[in-house]
Structure formats: structure tokens, C-alpha cells
Write a protein that holds these residues in place. Sequence first.
Motif, PDB file in Angstrom:
ATOM      1  N   ASP A 119      36.309  38.293  23.860  1.00 33.63           N
ATOM      2  CA  ASP A 119      35.706  39.490  23.258  1.00 33.63           C
ATOM      3  C   ASP A 119      36.305  40.769  23.854  1.00 33.63           C
ATOM      4  N   ALA A 120      36.612  40.739  25.147  1.00 33.60           N
ATOM      5  CA  ALA A 120      37.175  41.918  25.813  1.00 33.60           C
ATOM      6  C   ALA A 120      38.683  42.002  25.654  1.00 33.60           C
ATOM      7  N   ASP A 121      39.274  40.974  25.031  1.00 35.31           N
ATOM      8  CA  ASP A 121      40.723  40.912  24.847  1.00 35.31           C
ATOM      9  C   ASP A 121      41.457  40.985  26.192  1.00 35.31           C
ATOM     10  N   VAL A 122      40.964  40.213  27.150  1.00 33.30           N
ATOM     11  CA  VAL A 122      41.567  40.160  28.475  1.00 33.30           C
ATOM     12  C   VAL A 122      41.974  38.712  28.774  1.00 33.30           C
ATOM     13  N   PRO A 123      43.248  38.417  28.820  1.00 32.05           N
ATOM     14  CA  PRO A 123      43.675  37.049  29.133  1.00 32.05           C
ATOM     15  C   PRO A 123      43.397  36.690  30.590  1.00 32.05           C
ATOM     16  N   VAL A 124      43.091  35.438  30.816  1.00 27.73           N
ATOM     17  CA  VAL A 124      42.857  34.927  32.172  1.00 27.73           C
ATOM     18  C   VAL A 124      43.915  33.867  32.460  1.00 27.73           C
ATOM     19  N   THR A 139      46.991  54.485  27.010  1.00 29.78           N
ATOM     20  CA  THR A 139      48.414  54.635  27.300  1.00 29.78           C
ATOM     21  C   THR A 139      48.971  55.772  26.454  1.00 29.78           C
ATOM     22  N   ALA A 140      50.273  56.029  26.616  1.00 30.29           N
ATOM     23  CA  ALA A 140      50.924  57.092  25.850  1.00 30.29           C
ATOM     24  C   ALA A 140      50.902  56.787  24.355  1.00 30.29           C
ATOM     25  N   ASP A 141      50.788  55.513  23.989  1.00 29.38           N
ATOM     26  CA  ASP A 141      50.728  55.120  22.584  1.00 29.38           C
ATOM     27  C   ASP A 141      49.317  55.208  22.016  1.00 29.38           C
ATOM     28  N   GLY A 142      48.353  55.607  22.837  1.00 27.65           N
ATOM     29  CA  GLY A 142      46.973  55.680  22.375  1.00 27.65           C
ATOM     30  C   GLY A 142      46.251  54.366  22.433  1.00 27.65           C
ATOM     31  N   GLU A 143      46.880  53.337  23.016  1.00 28.41           N
ATOM     32  CA  GLU A 143      46.265  52.022  23.133  1.00 28.41           C
ATOM     33  C   GLU A 143      45.548  51.895  24.470  1.00 28.41           C
ATOM     34  N   PRO A 144      44.527  51.035  24.547  1.00 23.55           N
ATOM     35  CA  PRO A 144      43.864  50.811  25.835  1.00 23.55           C
ATOM     36  C   PRO A 144      44.857  50.265  26.855  1.00 23.55           C
ATOM     37  N   VAL A 145      44.641  50.618  28.118  1.00 24.50           N
ATOM     38  CA  VAL A 145      45.501  50.111  29.178  1.00 24.50           C
ATOM     39  C   VAL A 145      45.349  48.592  29.247  1.00 24.50           C
ATOM     40  N   PRO A 146      46.433  47.825  29.153  1.00 24.48           N
ATOM     41  CA  PRO A 146      46.322  46.363  29.157  1.00 24.48           C
ATOM     42  C   PRO A 146      45.763  45.849  30.480  1.00 24.48           C
ATOM     43  N   ALA A 147      45.090  44.715  30.418  1.00 28.15           N
ATOM     44  CA  ALA A 147      44.477  44.132  31.617  1.00 28.15           C
ATOM     45  C   ALA A 147      44.746  42.642  31.665  1.00 28.15           C
ATOM     46  N   HIS A 148      44.666  42.094  32.874  1.00 26.78           N
ATOM     47  CA  HIS A 148      44.917  40.664  33.065  1.00 26.78           C
ATOM     48  C   HIS A 148      44.147  40.200  34.290  1.00 26.78           C
ATOM     49  N   ILE A 149      43.540  39.032  34.176  1.00 25.12           N
ATOM     50  CA  ILE A 149      42.846  38.422  35.314  1.00 25.12           C
ATOM     51  C   ILE A 149      43.678  37.235  35.788  1.00 25.12           C
ATOM     52  N   GLN A 199      35.024  44.726  36.268  1.00 22.48           N
ATOM     53  CA  GLN A 199      35.975  45.598  36.953  1.00 22.48           C
ATOM     54  C   GLN A 199      37.042  46.126  35.996  1.00 22.48           C
ATOM     55  N   VAL A 200      37.471  45.276  35.072  1.00 21.60           N
ATOM     56  CA  VAL A 200      38.447  45.710  34.069  1.00 21.60           C
ATOM     57  C   VAL A 200      37.861  46.820  33.213  1.00 21.60           C
ATOM     58  N   GLU A 201      36.591  46.655  32.812  1.00 18.25           N
ATOM     59  CA  GLU A 201      35.940  47.669  31.978  1.00 18.25           C
ATOM     60  C   GLU A 201      35.826  48.992  32.719  1.00 18.25           C
ATOM     61  N   ALA A 202      35.423  48.925  33.981  1.00 21.34           N
ATOM     62  CA  ALA A 202      35.289  50.157  34.764  1.00 21.34           C
ATOM     63  C   ALA A 202      36.638  50.839  34.948  1.00 21.34           C
ATOM     64  N   ALA A 203      37.668  50.069  35.227  1.00 20.40           N
ATOM     65  CA  ALA A 203      39.002  50.645  35.408  1.00 20.40           C
ATOM     66  C   ALA A 203      39.524  51.224  34.105  1.00 20.40           C
ATOM     67  N   THR A 261      28.479  32.633  44.325  1.00 19.36           N
ATOM     68  CA  THR A 261      28.366  33.853  43.524  1.00 19.36           C
ATOM     69  C   THR A 261      29.704  34.585  43.610  1.00 19.36           C
ATOM     70  N   ALA A 262      29.823  35.636  42.835  1.00 19.67           N
ATOM     71  CA  ALA A 262      31.062  36.419  42.829  1.00 19.67           C
ATOM     72  C   ALA A 262      30.827  37.757  43.506  1.00 19.67           C
ATOM     73  N   THR A 263      31.820  38.219  44.261  1.00 24.27           N
ATOM     74  CA  THR A 263      31.729  39.476  45.000  1.00 24.27           C
ATOM     75  C   THR A 263      32.983  40.301  44.776  1.00 24.27           C
ATOM     76  N   VAL A 264      32.785  41.607  44.564  1.00 20.40           N
ATOM     77  CA  VAL A 264      33.915  42.523  44.424  1.00 20.40           C
ATOM     78  C   VAL A 264      34.334  42.971  45.827  1.00 20.40           C
ATOM     79  N   LEU A 265      35.525  42.595  46.226  1.00 18.10           N
ATOM     80  CA  LEU A 265      36.031  43.005  47.545  1.00 18.10           C
ATOM     81  C   LEU A 265      36.838  44.285  47.476  1.00 18.10           C
ATOM     82  N   ALA A 266      37.417  44.568  46.317  1.00 15.94           N
ATOM     83  CA  ALA A 266      38.169  45.815  46.128  1.00 15.94           C
ATOM     84  C   ALA A 266      38.106  46.186  44.659  1.00 15.94           C
ATOM     85  N   GLN A 267      37.629  47.381  44.367  1.00 14.88           N
ATOM     86  CA  GLN A 267      37.572  47.833  42.989  1.00 14.88           C
ATOM     87  C   GLN A 267      38.982  48.073  42.459  1.00 14.88           C
TER      88      GLN A 267
END
Length: 325
Positions: free
Chosen positions: A225-230, A192-202, A181-185, A142-148
Motif C-alpha cells: 500500500d505504501a509502495d515501499v519494497p522490502v 524529487t525534482a520530477d515532482g515524484e515522492p522520494v523513493p524508499a526501500h527497506i 519511519q519512511v512516512e516521516a522521512a 518488539t520493534a525499536t527505532v534506533l536512528a530516525q
Amino acid sequence: MTLNPMLSLASPGWLWLLVPVALLAVAYLVQQARRSRYSVRFATLPMLERLVPKQPSWRRHVPAVLLLLAFVGLSVAAARPQIDQEVPRERATVIVTVDVSLSMEATDVSPDRLTAAREAATSFISGLPDGFNVGVVAFAGTATVLAQATPDHDAAIAALDRLELGRGTAIGDGVLTSLAQVEAAGQAAGTTADGEPVPAHIVLLSDGTNTAGASVEQAAAAAVDADVPVSTIAYGTENGTVVVDGETVPVPVDQPSLDALAEATGGTGYAAETADELDQVYENIQTSIGYRTEQRDITPWWIAGSMLVAMLAAALSLAWFSRLP
């Protein structure tokens, strides 16, 4: 219009100015040819040697060539040249997702896969910009969050010390938990200052095949769907083994499935067989995540360079022939 991987032109239509420059160059060559024929026709060679002082003939052409180069530079400047420039990101969210299945106990990487992975991930997190949110997710069955995901990088590094081995390899669950975690963060960070969502990466490190939980295909679709590259790191060698219940079990790396996950989500698939290679992979990912590419206008530099070349042509002409070209 791209001239090379670094230089491009914002208004390439202005390059038509190079046509009259080319015509001017042709006219100069024709004029020089006519001048030579005229001199030979109306004067004998001994007379030419007495009338014309001996000096290197190439000097006559240097000012003209420099002037033509200046015209070329000004033509390119009119097309607004630009270069790609790396600019540090101010904010982003990065989730470090680590496989802690029993296969990570293999010692084909010194001292073992998990220890080397922990050390490399620690260096990776330490090198990220202070404004980045960083989280840590571990997965086995299973998956566990060790640090938010927060700007507290020390907490993320400390979480790596809590990595513990377990049975199973739930790569899909690891990605889905990281996306949460990306969604919560993202909700906490705003835009951002440009009005865009803060970029994320896994950044997901694993050495095996998905054996539990959600499928890799489901996880990849959710990431798209979340536009988050892995970006994935296939870690270990083909010769890795572990002892489970007294039996030696081979644990080769399944790089194709990890590469497929990265490709499907817009990330990059990496492979590392040693601790040094893993450090290099993390360094490459750190650079790609920590910076964004912007185009910088360098028109003033082209204009200034062209003016300097033109002034050099004038200076040489005055020095050698006491006249302007």
C-alpha cells in the motif's frame, strides 16, 4: 523493440529502410555474377590474364561491403537506438532493519551472526550517497527505532552499536515500524525534482521465523500500500545453534518466509551464510538502491560511426582503384 538487454529502439518502424539496403546488396551480387559470365564469354583466359592486372580480387568488394554497412548503420540510426544507463539517485530513504532475536547469537557465522551483521550494515550505510535518508530499526519481540531516517549517516552507524539481543522475532512489527519511519522521512523530504515522492526501500536482515507481533502478511500488505519494497536477507546456516536457559536450541534460517515477504512487496530476497557473502549482498543492494536506470539516446553515435565507415569505403576505393565506389 529490444535488441538485447542493453539496446532498444525508440522508433523501430524506420528499420524498413533495411529492405532497400538488402535489395541493393542482392543487386550487387547479381551484377558481380553477370560480370564474371560476360568476361568469360568474350575473352579467352590467357587474354584476360594479359589485360587484367593481377591483384587480390577481394579488394574489389571491400568498398561496396563497407558502404552497405554504412547504410545499415544509418537505417538503425533512423530508428533512434537507446541504451540503458545507470544514473546515481540524488535522494532516497533507506531503512536498515535488523533482527536482534536470541538466535542472532549463533556462532555458525564468525564471530557470531549479530556482530557480522553489524559490521556489514556499517559498510552498507557508509557506501550510500550523502543525500540519502538512512534509519535503523531493530526488532526482537518488539520493534525499536534506533536512528530516525535522516541524512546523518554517522548517527545511523552509531545506532548499530546499540543493537542488543532480546527474545522473540517480530518481523512484521519490524516492517511496520520501518514504514512509519519512511512516512516521516517522506513528509520532511517532500518530492524529487520530477515532482515524484522520494523513493524508499527497506532492507531487512533476519535469521528466523516470525513469532510475535503483526503477521508477515499484514506487514507485506502495508508495504505494498505504501509502495515501499522490502528486500530481505536470510542470514545464517541450517546448522546454527544457541544456548538458551542451559539448553542447546537449533536456529536454522527460514529463508522461504523471508523470500515470500520480498516477493510480495517488490523487493529482492537474498541469502548469506558467511560474512563475506553478507558483504556482497549489501553491496548488490547498495547498487540497486543508489542508482536508477534511464534510457540514453545514442543516435548521434550511430550516425557518426556510419559516416566513418562510408568515408573509409571511399578512401579505400580511391587508394586502390582511383575512383569512388
